[in-house]
Write a protein that holds these residues in place. Structure first.
Motif, PDB file in Angstrom:
ATOM      1  N   LEU A 167       0.971  -1.181   0.050  1.00  0.00           N
ATOM      2  CA  LEU A 167      -0.075   0.080   0.098  1.00  0.00           C
ATOM      3  C   LEU A 167       0.999   1.242   0.021  1.00  0.00           C
ATOM      4  O   LEU A 167       0.415   2.401  -0.488  1.00  0.00           O
ATOM      5  CB  LEU A 167      -0.882  -0.132   1.340  1.00  0.00           C
ATOM      6  N   LEU A 168       2.112   1.252   0.542  1.00  0.00           N
ATOM      7  CA  LEU A 168       2.741   2.351   0.792  1.00  0.00           C
ATOM      8  C   LEU A 168       3.834   2.390  -0.473  1.00  0.00           C
ATOM      9  O   LEU A 168       4.946   3.096  -0.475  1.00  0.00           O
ATOM     10  CB  LEU A 168       3.660   2.384   1.975  1.00  0.00           C
ATOM     11  N   ASN A 169       3.664   1.460  -1.542  1.00  0.00           N
ATOM     12  CA  ASN A 169       4.607   1.597  -2.762  1.00  0.00           C
ATOM     13  C   ASN A 169       3.539   2.218  -3.909  1.00  0.00           C
ATOM     14  O   ASN A 169       3.026   1.477  -4.695  1.00  0.00           O
ATOM     15  CB  ASN A 169       5.080   0.196  -3.030  1.00  0.00           C
ATOM     16  N   PRO A 170       3.949   3.594  -4.115  1.00  0.00           N
ATOM     17  CA  PRO A 170       3.007   4.127  -5.311  1.00  0.00           C
ATOM     18  C   PRO A 170       3.266   3.692  -6.453  1.00  0.00           C
ATOM     19  O   PRO A 170       2.401   3.715  -7.311  1.00  0.00           O
ATOM     20  CB  PRO A 170       3.575   5.660  -5.113  1.00  0.00           C
ATOM     21  N   LYS A 171       4.297   3.072  -6.976  1.00  0.00           N
ATOM     22  CA  LYS A 171       4.607   2.435  -8.190  1.00  0.00           C
ATOM     23  C   LYS A 171       3.510   1.337  -8.411  1.00  0.00           C
ATOM     24  O   LYS A 171       3.210   1.127  -9.575  1.00  0.00           O
ATOM     25  CB  LYS A 171       5.936   1.829  -8.180  1.00  0.00           C
ATOM     26  N   VAL A 172       3.128   0.605  -7.550  1.00  0.00           N
ATOM     27  CA  VAL A 172       1.982  -0.220  -7.541  1.00  0.00           C
ATOM     28  C   VAL A 172       0.780   0.518  -8.125  1.00  0.00           C
ATOM     29  O   VAL A 172       0.081  -0.200  -9.113  1.00  0.00           O
ATOM     30  CB  VAL A 172       1.730  -1.197  -6.553  1.00  0.00           C
ATOM     31  N   GLY A 173       0.444   1.544  -7.662  1.00  0.00           N
ATOM     32  CA  GLY A 173      -0.821   2.123  -7.883  1.00  0.00           C
ATOM     33  C   GLY A 173      -0.533   2.730  -9.493  1.00  0.00           C
ATOM     34  O   GLY A 173      -1.418   2.755 -10.309  1.00  0.00           O
ATOM     35  N   VAL A 174       0.738   3.312  -9.660  1.00  0.00           N
ATOM     36  CA  VAL A 174       0.981   3.786 -10.988  1.00  0.00           C
ATOM     37  C   VAL A 174       0.827   2.693 -12.271  1.00  0.00           C
ATOM     38  O   VAL A 174       0.294   2.965 -13.142  1.00  0.00           O
ATOM     39  CB  VAL A 174       2.067   4.526 -11.071  1.00  0.00           C
TER      40      VAL A 174
END
Length: 215
Positions: free
Chosen positions: A129-136
């Motif tokens: 959840l704290l890895n923005p690259k997953v969301g991107v």
């Protein structure tokens, strides 16, 4: 592109991504070797939980904020980087303990307690959840695999589910593979080395996440 083709195509992309060694692999392998199999599976389920949350968020447009807002992206990036560095530093610090059992209290215990399982799940969930690259990644890929006329929320959930199934299958393979090697790797010296290597990897991922320019 129909529903079946979308799921198959996304599954190919997600499968290739799953096989690339990363922080998820490091966490699960460390949990398998230095903790218990139950703790490792709890960590893997936490990682999948994070993927599902990001997938649903991408489908409803929440993670689009990360793509549009530099401030939001950097804030989450710094938080994620700090979390990874903290995890890594904690492992390296524990590996310095004279009593190896203090670094890996679950070694030799046949089953993990509920608290330990929750801790493993929370570690996996928080890391993703704290890895923005997953969301991107999701916001960049999921819209390309949504067939015309298909509800975005439903499709986002299905696609994230495909990624979770592939991820769990791969992590399960790693957990059982590590289990076969654990009898040679569960000595006090080996556990300290595992914690130091994993801690260093996590710190490296955290620093790279914080310093890497946004693409």
């Amino acid at each position: 592109m129909d529903l079946y083709q979308s799921l198959l195509s996304f599954g190919l992309v997600a499968g290739l991504l799953t096989l690339v060694p990363g922080i998820d692999t490091a966490l699960v392998l460390r949990s398998s070797l230095a903790r218990t199999r139950g703790f490792a599976f709890a960590t893997a389920l936490g990682i999948s939980t994070g993927l599902m949350v990001w997938g649903i968020a991408a489908a409803v447009g929440v993670s689009a904020l990360l793509a549009a807002s530099e401030l939001a992206y950097r804030a989450l990036t710094i938080a994620g980087a700090a979390y990874m560095v903290w995890l890594g530093a904690s492992l390296r610090w524990k590996s310095r303990a004279k009593d190896p059992s203090s670094a890996s209290p679950e070694v030799g215990v046949p089953a993990a307690s509920r608290h330990q399982l929750f801790q493993g799940w929370l570690t996996g969930t928080g890391t993703n959840l704290l890895n923005p690259k997953v969301g991107v990644f999701y916001i960049a890929t999921i819209p390309q695999f949504i067939p015309p006329g298909t509800p975005p929320l439903l499709m986002g959930t299905l696609l994230a589910g495909v990624h979770c199934v592939l991820g769990l299958a791969w992590l399960t393979f790693l957990i059982f593979g590590a289990g076969f090697a654990s009898k040679w790797l569960k000595s006090a010296r080996s556990l300290r080395i595992i914690d130091r290597i994993t801690g260093t990897v996590l710190i490296g991922f955290g620093l790279r996440l914080a310093l890497e320019p946004r693409h």
